[in-house]
Motif scaffolding. Structure first.
Motif: not given
Lengths: 147, 577
Positions: B411, B420, B469, B549
Motif C-alpha cells: 500500500n 493512491t 482503499k 487515502i
C-alpha cells in the motif's frame, strides 16, 4: 521401496478417483495449476478431503493441456508460472468455445488492482490472494461457484 | 610717525568737509580720504571703492602728506570746477594686491587717477579682463605691465580675492568713458585661479567620463545579463520553447531541438498554426492550443519509451504595464518546458514490477506456512494437544502479521507511486462501514468489546470513492481501536453528514497516545511508545496509509487523544465530487 510407495500412491489415487465414482457417482474435478509443489499438495489434499477430485499441473503448458484433456469442473489458477503465465491460460480458455464455460478462480499472490482487473476481464470468476485465505475459505469459494 | 602729523583726518562726504589737523577744511564732493591706520591712508569714492595710499610716513613721508594737504588747500576754491589735481609729488603709491601704482594725477571729481605701474613684481595686468568676482573666474589676456602709464578709475577692491578692479584708459578725453577694465592679480592668485579652473574643468571632465563610464557599464551589464540569460537557456537540461503573444515561436534551446529531433531553422519564427503542420513538433504544439492562464503540466509519450513532462507557463506582463493597457489580457507569450522523464518512468515501471514480484515471492512461502498451520490446527491431520495448539496458534499469528506487513508495504509503495486512488465509484459509506465492522466481528467477540455503531439519522448520499482503499483506511482505524483498547472496553463509531462532507468518527477508551508523540502519528513506521510495550503487533504504517487515502479523496483526518483515557479519530470525505 520407492516404487512400492509409488504403486500404493497410484492405487490410492485410482481408488479415490474410480472408487468415488462408484460411490458418489459424478464427482467434481478441480484442476490446480500451481508451480509451488508444497502449496499444490496442500491444497490438493484439502480438496480431496472435501470430497472433490483433484488434478494437478505444475506449469502453464501442462495446465492448459489438462484443461483441454480432462475438462475439469473448476480450475484454481496461479498467475505467475514458469513459461506460459496464468493470464495466457485465461486468454486461451476464453478464446476456446469448448473450454470457455469452465470456471476459473485465479489464485495468486499478485494482488494489485491492475492484475485483478486484467484477470477478471479475461473471464476469471474470482481472484483470491493466497496469503489472505485459509484452505477452508478457498473451499468455500469453490463451493459457492460449483453450487 | 603718528597720524596726527598728517594734519588731516577725514573728508566727510555728507558735509563735504575735510578736517585736517590744522583745522583746514576742503570741499571734496565725491571722494574722501579715510585714515585707516597709522601708516595707511585710503582714497575712497562714494561707493566705497578705494585705493590705499600706503606707508605715508616712509614712502612719501611727511612731505607728501603736507604737500597733499597743501594742494588740497590751495585748490580748494577751484575744486568744484577744476577737478584734476596735479600732485606735486610722485611718491604716491597705490597698493593693489602686492603691486604698486605710482599715482601721477588725481582727478577727484571723476574719481580718476593717472597712474604709472611702478612695480609689479609678481603681477600681471589683465587686459580685456572679465573678472567674475562672485564665481572667482578670471578671463582675459595677460600682459606685462610694469612701466605703463594709464588712467584709471577706482572701481572695486576685493580684498578677499586680493585684487583690485580698475577701469583703465590711456588718456582722459574730458569724459570718463570706460575703455577697459583692468584687474591686478598676483601670480600666486592667478595660479590658484588657473588651478581652480583647471580643477573645475578636470572635475567636469571626470563627471563626464563618469557618466560615459556608467553608460558603458550599464551597457556591459545589460549585455552580461543577456549573455547570462542566454547561457542559462542554452545550457538548461530541459528543453525550452518561448512563444510570443501571437504564439509565434521566438526561441528554442538546443535541448528542445534535441528532444524534438528538430532544427531551429525549421521552426523558428513560425506561428503555432504553421508548426502544427510539422509532424515532429505537432503533438507538443497541440498542447499550447489548449490555452490556459494558469501553469499546466502534462505527460506526453512521443514514443513508447520516450516520455516528456511538459509544463506550459503563460508569461504575464508586469502588473503595472498590464494595467496601463486596458483590454489586454496581460499575456505576453508562453513558455514551454520539456522535461525528459523517460528514465523516471522506466524506474517507476521497474519499481512497480519489483514490488509485485517481491510481494509474490514473499507471499508464496507465507501462504504455504499459513495453509499448513491452519490444516494442522483444524485437526485435518490428526489431533493436536493443547500445548501444541497454543504454540502453533502463535506461530500462525506471527505469520499473519508478516502477511499484513507485506500488504502495508504494498500500500505504501502504491501511495508513493502516486497510485493512491485507482478505482473511483459511487458508494454508500454506511454500507462500507457496516461491512468493515462485520469483518472484525470475531475479534470484537474475542476481546469482549462493547462496540456501538451509531448509524446516520438519514440515508447518506452516495459518495465517489475508491472503495477498496477506503476499506483499508477504515480497517486500520477500527483495528487500532480494538488493539489499543483493553478487553471489555468501549468503542463508539459515528457516521454523520452535513451538506459538504460525510464525517466518520471512532472513539475508544483505550490507552491513548502520549502527548509528546502525537505529532508523529501520521508518519511512516510510527508506533506509540506506550503501545509498543503492550502490543508487539502493528507495522507503524496504518495511519500513514489511512491519511494518504483520506487526503487523496479530498478529505481530512485528525484526532484527539489523552493517554490512558482514549482516542478519537475523525475523517471527512467530500460529498459532491
Amino acid at each position: 521401496m520407492k516404487n512400492e510407495f509409488k504403486l500404493i500412491k497410484s492405487a490410492y489415487q485410482h481408488y479415490i478417483r474410480f472408487g468415488s465414482l462408484f460411490i458418489r457417482g459424478n464427482m467434481k474435478k478441480i484442476l490446480i495449476v500451481e508451480d509451488d509443489k508444497f502449496l499444490r499438495e496442500l491444497i490438493a489434499k484439502k480438496i480431496l478431503a472435501e470430497g472433490y477430485d483433484a488434478a494437478e499441473a505444475k506449469d502453464g503448458e501442462e495446465g492448459l493441456k489438462k484443461i483441454e484433456a480432462e475438462k475439469p469442473d473448476l480450475v484454481l489458477l496461479d498467475l505467475v508460472l514458469p513459461g506460459m503465465t496464468g493470464f495466457d491460460i485465461l486468454k486461451s480458455v476464453q478464446e476456446n468455445p469448448l473450454l470457455s464455460d469452465i470456471p476459473i478462480i485465479v489464485f495468486s499472490n499478485l494482488g494489485q488492482r491492475d492484475d485483478v482487473d486484467k484477470a477478471i476481464n479475461l473471464g476469471a470468476k474470482d481472484f483470491l490472494i493466497k496469503a489472505h485465505f485459509t484452505p477452508q475459505e478457498i473451499i468455500e469459494r469453490i463451493k459457492s461457484i460449483l453450487k | 610717525m603718528s597720524l596726527k602729523q598728517v594734519k588731516y583726518i577725514q573728508i566727510d562726504d555728507r558735509r563735504g568737509t575735510l578736517y585736517s589737523a590744522g583745522k583746514q577744511s576742503l570741499l571734496v564732493p565725491t571722494t574722501f580720504i579715510r585714515v585707516l591706520s597709522k601708516t595707511f591712508i585710503r582714497l575712497v569714492d562714494k561707493e566705497g571703492a578705494g585705493i590705499l595710499i600706503s606707508k605715508i610716513g616712509e614712502s612719501i613721508g611727511r612731505g607728501y602728506a603736507q604737500s597733499l594737504a597743501a594742494i588740497l588747500k590751495k585748490e580748494k576754491a577751484e575744486i568744484n570746477k577744476k577737478t584734476r589735481i596735479q600732485l606735486g609729488c610722485n611718491a604716491i603709491f597705490m597698493e593693489a594686491g602686492w603691486g604698486r601704482l605710482k599715482i601721477l594725477e588725481i582727478d577727484l571729481s571723476q574719481s580718476m587717477l593717472k597712474v604709472e605701474i611702478y612695480r609689479a613684481p609678481s603681477m600681471e595686468f589683465l587686459k580685456e579682463s572679465r573678472y567674475n568676482l562672485e564665481r572667482g573666474i578670471l578671463t582675459g589676456v595677460y600682459e606685462e605691465i610694469t612701466g605703463q602709464q594709464v588712467y584709471t578709475k577706482l572701481l572695486k577692491e576685493n580684498r578677499k580675492e586680493r585684487c583690485v578692479v580698475l577701469s583703465v584708459c590711456k588718456e582722459i578725453p574730458g569724459g570718463i568713458e570706460k575703455k577697459e577694465e583692468m584687474v591686478f592679480v598676483t601670480r600666486q592668485r592667478l595660479e590658484e585661479l588657473v588651478k581652480k579652473r583647471t580643477k573645475e574643468l578636470e572635475d567636469s571632465r571626470k563627471a563626464l567620463m563618469n557618466v560615459l563610464e556608467e553608460v558603458t557599464k550599464a551597457r556591459e551589464k545589460a549585455e552580461e545579463e543577456k549573455n547570462k540569460t542566454l547561457a542559462v537557456i542554452t545550457n538548461l537540461v530541459d528543453g525550452l520553447l518561448v512563444f510570443d503573444s501571437r504564439d509565434k515561436l521566438v526561441l528554442i534551446n538546443p535541448q528542445a531541438e534535441m528532444l524534438l529531433n528538430i532544427g531551429s531553422g525549421e521552426v523558428l519564427n513560425k506561428t503555432a498554426t504553421e508548426l502544427e503542420n510539422i509532424a515532429k513538433i505537432q503533438p507538443v504544439i497541440i498542447l499550447l492550443a489548449k490555452g490556459a492562464e494558469k501553469n499546466r503540466r502534462q505527460e506526453l509519450a512521443l514514443q513508447e519509451d520516450f516520455i516528456l513532462d511538459i509544463t506550459i507557463v503563460p508569461l504575464m506582463k508586469p502588473a503595472a504595464s498590464y494595467r496601463r493597457q486596458k483590454g489586454a489580457n496581460g499575456k505576453s507569450g508562453s513558455l514551454m518546458i520539456l522535461h525528459n522523464i523517460s528514465r523516471e518512468k522506466l524506474i517507476e515501471k521497474i519499481k512497480s514490477g519489483f514490488v509485485s514480484l517481491a510481494a509474490h515471492q514473499l507471499r508464496t512461502p507465507l501462504s504455504a506456512i499459513k495453509w499448513a498451520l491452519r490444516m494442522v490446527l483444524d485437526e485435518e491431520t490428526g489431533n493436536v494437544s493443547r500445548e501444541q495448539r497454543e504454540l502453533l496458534e502463535r506461530t500462525y499469528q506471527s505469520n499473519e502479521r508478516m502477511i499484513r506487513l507485506i500488504n502495508d508495504l504494498l500500500n505504501v509503495a502504491q501511495i508513493e507511486e502516486g497510485k493512491t486512488i485507482i478505482n473511483l465509484a459511487p458508494a454508500n459509506l454506511d454500507e462500507v462501514v457496516q461491512a468493515m465492522i462485520n469483518s472484525f466481528r470475531e475479534k470484537i467477540v474475542l476481546k469482549e468489546m462493547n462496540l456501538k455503531y451509531h448509524q446516520p439519522a438519514k440515508k447518506l448520499p452516495a459518495i465517489t470513492i475508491d472503495r477498496e482503499k477506503i476499506e483499508i483506511a477504515l480497517a486500520n482505524l477500527i483495528d487500532n481501536a480494538l488493539n489499543y483498547t483493553p478487553n471489555k472496553g468501549t468503542i463508539e463509531i459515528f457516521l454523520t453528514a452535513d451538506k459538504q462532507n460525510v464525517e466518520f468518527t471512532i472513539q475508544d477508551n483505550g490507552v491513548g497516545i502520549p502527548k509528546n508523540q502525537q505529532k508523529g502519528i501520521f508518519s511512516k513506521f510510527f508506533r506509540g511508545e506506550n503501545v509498543v510495550k503492550i502490543e508487539t503487533e502493528g507495522t507503524g504504517l496504518g495511519m500513514f496509509i489511512a491519511k494518504n487515502i483520506i487526503e487523496a479523496h479530498g478529505g481530512k483526518i485528525w484526532f484527539e487523544s489523552q493517554e490512558n483515557k482514549g482516542t478519537t479519530f475523525h475523517f471527512t470525505l467530500p460529498i459532491n465530487k
